[in-house]
Design a protein around this motif. Structure first.
Motif, mmCIF file in Angstrom:
data_model
loop_
_atom_site.group_PDB
_atom_site.id
_atom_site.type_symbol
_atom_site.label_atom_id
_atom_site.label_comp_id
_atom_site.label_asym_id
_atom_site.label_seq_id
_atom_site.Cartn_x
_atom_site.Cartn_y
_atom_site.Cartn_z
ATOM 1 N N THR A 14 33.366 17.151 32.637
ATOM 2 C CA THR A 14 32.780 18.249 31.868
ATOM 3 C C THR A 14 32.321 17.755 30.502
ATOM 4 O OG1 THR A 14 34.172 19.850 33.001
ATOM 5 C CG2 THR A 14 33.218 20.549 30.900
ATOM 6 N N HIS A 15 33.125 16.923 29.876
ATOM 7 C CA HIS A 15 32.787 16.345 28.580
ATOM 8 C C HIS A 15 31.493 15.540 28.673
ATOM 9 C CE1 HIS A 15 33.118 13.402 25.285
ATOM 10 N NE2 HIS A 15 33.584 14.444 24.618
ATOM 11 N N GLU A 16 31.355 14.719 29.701
ATOM 12 C CA GLU A 16 30.147 13.914 29.887
ATOM 13 C C GLU A 16 28.923 14.789 30.153
ATOM 14 O OE1 GLU A 16 29.525 10.568 29.487
ATOM 15 O OE2 GLU A 16 31.485 10.763 28.528
ATOM 16 N N LEU A 17 29.085 15.830 30.958
ATOM 17 C CA LEU A 17 27.975 16.748 31.219
ATOM 18 C C LEU A 17 27.516 17.430 29.933
ATOM 19 C CD1 LEU A 17 29.122 18.425 34.549
ATOM 20 C CD2 LEU A 17 27.229 16.819 34.250
ATOM 21 N N LEU A 18 28.460 17.840 29.110
ATOM 22 C CA LEU A 18 28.109 18.480 27.843
ATOM 23 C C LEU A 18 27.415 17.503 26.898
ATOM 24 C CD1 LEU A 18 31.294 20.635 27.313
ATOM 25 C CD2 LEU A 18 28.967 21.490 27.679
ATOM 26 N N ARG A 19 27.860 16.257 26.898
ATOM 27 C CA ARG A 19 27.221 15.230 26.068
ATOM 28 C C ARG A 19 25.762 15.039 26.489
ATOM 29 N NH1 ARG A 19 25.975 10.116 26.295
ATOM 30 N NH2 ARG A 19 26.854 9.798 28.366
ATOM 31 N N CYS A 20 25.525 15.005 27.799
ATOM 32 C CA CYS A 20 24.159 14.859 28.307
ATOM 33 C C CYS A 20 23.308 16.098 28.010
ATOM 34 C CB CYS A 20 24.179 14.593 29.812
ATOM 35 S SG CYS A 20 24.877 12.999 30.243
ATOM 36 N N ALA A 21 23.894 17.259 28.182
ATOM 37 C CA ALA A 21 23.172 18.500 27.892
ATOM 38 C C ALA A 21 22.809 18.582 26.414
ATOM 39 C CB ALA A 21 24.012 19.710 28.303
ATOM 40 N N LEU A 22 23.714 18.158 25.568
ATOM 41 C CA LEU A 22 23.473 18.160 24.130
ATOM 42 C C LEU A 22 22.313 17.234 23.777
ATOM 43 C CD1 LEU A 22 24.585 19.336 21.483
ATOM 44 C CD2 LEU A 22 26.126 17.391 21.384
ATOM 45 N N ALA A 23 22.318 16.046 24.337
ATOM 46 C CA ALA A 23 21.238 15.096 24.072
ATOM 47 C C ALA A 23 19.901 15.617 24.581
ATOM 48 C CB ALA A 23 21.568 13.748 24.718
ATOM 49 N N THR A 24 19.902 16.225 25.752
ATOM 50 C CA THR A 24 18.673 16.763 26.331
ATOM 51 C C THR A 24 18.113 17.907 25.487
ATOM 52 O OG1 THR A 24 19.406 16.153 28.543
ATOM 53 C CG2 THR A 24 17.673 17.809 28.398
ATOM 54 N N ALA A 25 18.977 18.816 25.084
ATOM 55 C CA ALA A 25 18.534 19.946 24.271
ATOM 56 C C ALA A 25 18.003 19.479 22.922
ATOM 57 C CB ALA A 25 19.677 20.941 24.081
ATOM 58 N N ALA A 27 16.719 16.489 22.198
ATOM 59 C CA ALA A 27 15.439 15.803 22.407
ATOM 60 C C ALA A 27 14.318 16.809 22.665
ATOM 61 C CB ALA A 27 15.553 14.824 23.569
ATOM 62 N N SER A 28 14.627 17.860 23.370
ATOM 63 C CA SER A 28 13.628 18.904 23.623
ATOM 64 C C SER A 28 13.202 19.587 22.329
ATOM 65 C CB SER A 28 14.180 19.949 24.589
ATOM 66 O OG SER A 28 14.436 19.375 25.841
ATOM 67 N N ALA A 29 14.153 19.830 21.446
ATOM 68 C CA ALA A 29 13.852 20.495 20.176
ATOM 69 C C ALA A 29 12.908 19.653 19.323
ATOM 70 C CB ALA A 29 15.139 20.790 19.409
ATOM 71 N N ASP A 30 13.031 18.338 19.427
ATOM 72 C CA ASP A 30 12.170 17.450 18.638
ATOM 73 C C ASP A 30 10.691 17.622 18.954
ATOM 74 O OD1 ASP A 30 14.156 16.314 17.138
ATOM 75 O OD2 ASP A 30 14.313 14.503 18.356
ATOM 76 N N ASN A 31 10.392 18.074 20.154
ATOM 77 C CA ASN A 31 8.998 18.219 20.585
ATOM 78 C C ASN A 31 8.457 19.632 20.416
ATOM 79 O OD1 ASN A 31 8.764 15.489 21.453
ATOM 80 N ND2 ASN A 31 9.983 16.021 23.246
ATOM 81 N N LEU A 32 9.223 20.483 19.769
ATOM 82 C CA LEU A 32 8.814 21.882 19.618
ATOM 83 C C LEU A 32 8.614 22.228 18.150
ATOM 84 C CD1 LEU A 32 11.338 23.461 22.147
ATOM 85 C CD2 LEU A 32 8.915 22.986 22.542
ATOM 86 N N GLN A 33 8.005 23.397 17.936
ATOM 87 C CA GLN A 33 7.789 23.897 16.583
ATOM 88 C C GLN A 33 8.101 25.386 16.542
ATOM 89 O OE1 GLN A 33 3.754 23.081 15.475
ATOM 90 N NE2 GLN A 33 4.004 20.856 15.533
ATOM 91 N N GLY A 34 8.349 25.869 15.347
ATOM 92 C CA GLY A 34 8.526 27.307 15.118
ATOM 93 C C GLY A 34 9.708 27.894 15.865
ATOM 94 N N LEU A 35 9.487 29.093 16.408
ATOM 95 C CA LEU A 35 10.551 29.838 17.080
ATOM 96 C C LEU A 35 11.103 29.083 18.284
ATOM 97 C CD1 LEU A 35 12.250 32.391 17.263
ATOM 98 C CD2 LEU A 35 10.410 33.428 18.609
ATOM 99 N N ASN A 36 10.232 28.410 19.031
ATOM 100 C CA ASN A 36 10.706 27.655 20.189
ATOM 101 C C ASN A 36 11.680 26.552 19.774
ATOM 102 O OD1 ASN A 36 9.262 29.168 22.048
ATOM 103 N ND2 ASN A 36 7.471 27.852 21.925
ATOM 104 N N ARG A 37 11.390 25.905 18.663
ATOM 105 C CA ARG A 37 12.301 24.868 18.152
ATOM 106 C C ARG A 37 13.617 25.496 17.702
ATOM 107 N NH1 ARG A 37 13.826 21.641 13.732
ATOM 108 N NH2 ARG A 37 13.893 19.436 14.294
#
Length: 60
Positions: A14-25, A27-37
């Motif tokens: 579970t800890h590893e899954l959360l670590r991966c989810a955190l990194a993915t989220a 990284a996704s935020a880096d490519n967004l702007q405004g409300l989506n970010r």
């Protein structure tokens, strides 16, 4: 409370899954702007809170 090896293994997984989810989220935020970010960063925050709770369980 005595934890079984299966419990410990599930907690570590579970800890590893959360670590991966955190990194993915994050990284996704880096490519967004405004409300989506803002929404993506809110997800980062929520995952980080859950991961911190799991960390406490692991470290005791």
């Amino acid at each position: 409370m005595t934890h079984t090896p299966d419990y410990e293994q599930t907690l570590e997984h579970t800890h590893e899954l959360l670590r991966c989810a955190l990194a993915t989220a994050y990284a996704s935020a880096d490519n967004l702007q405004g409300l989506n970010r803002d929404v993506a960063l809110a997800v980062v925050h929520l995952i980080a809170q859950v991961k911190a709770s799991v960390d406490k369980l692991i470290t005791g």
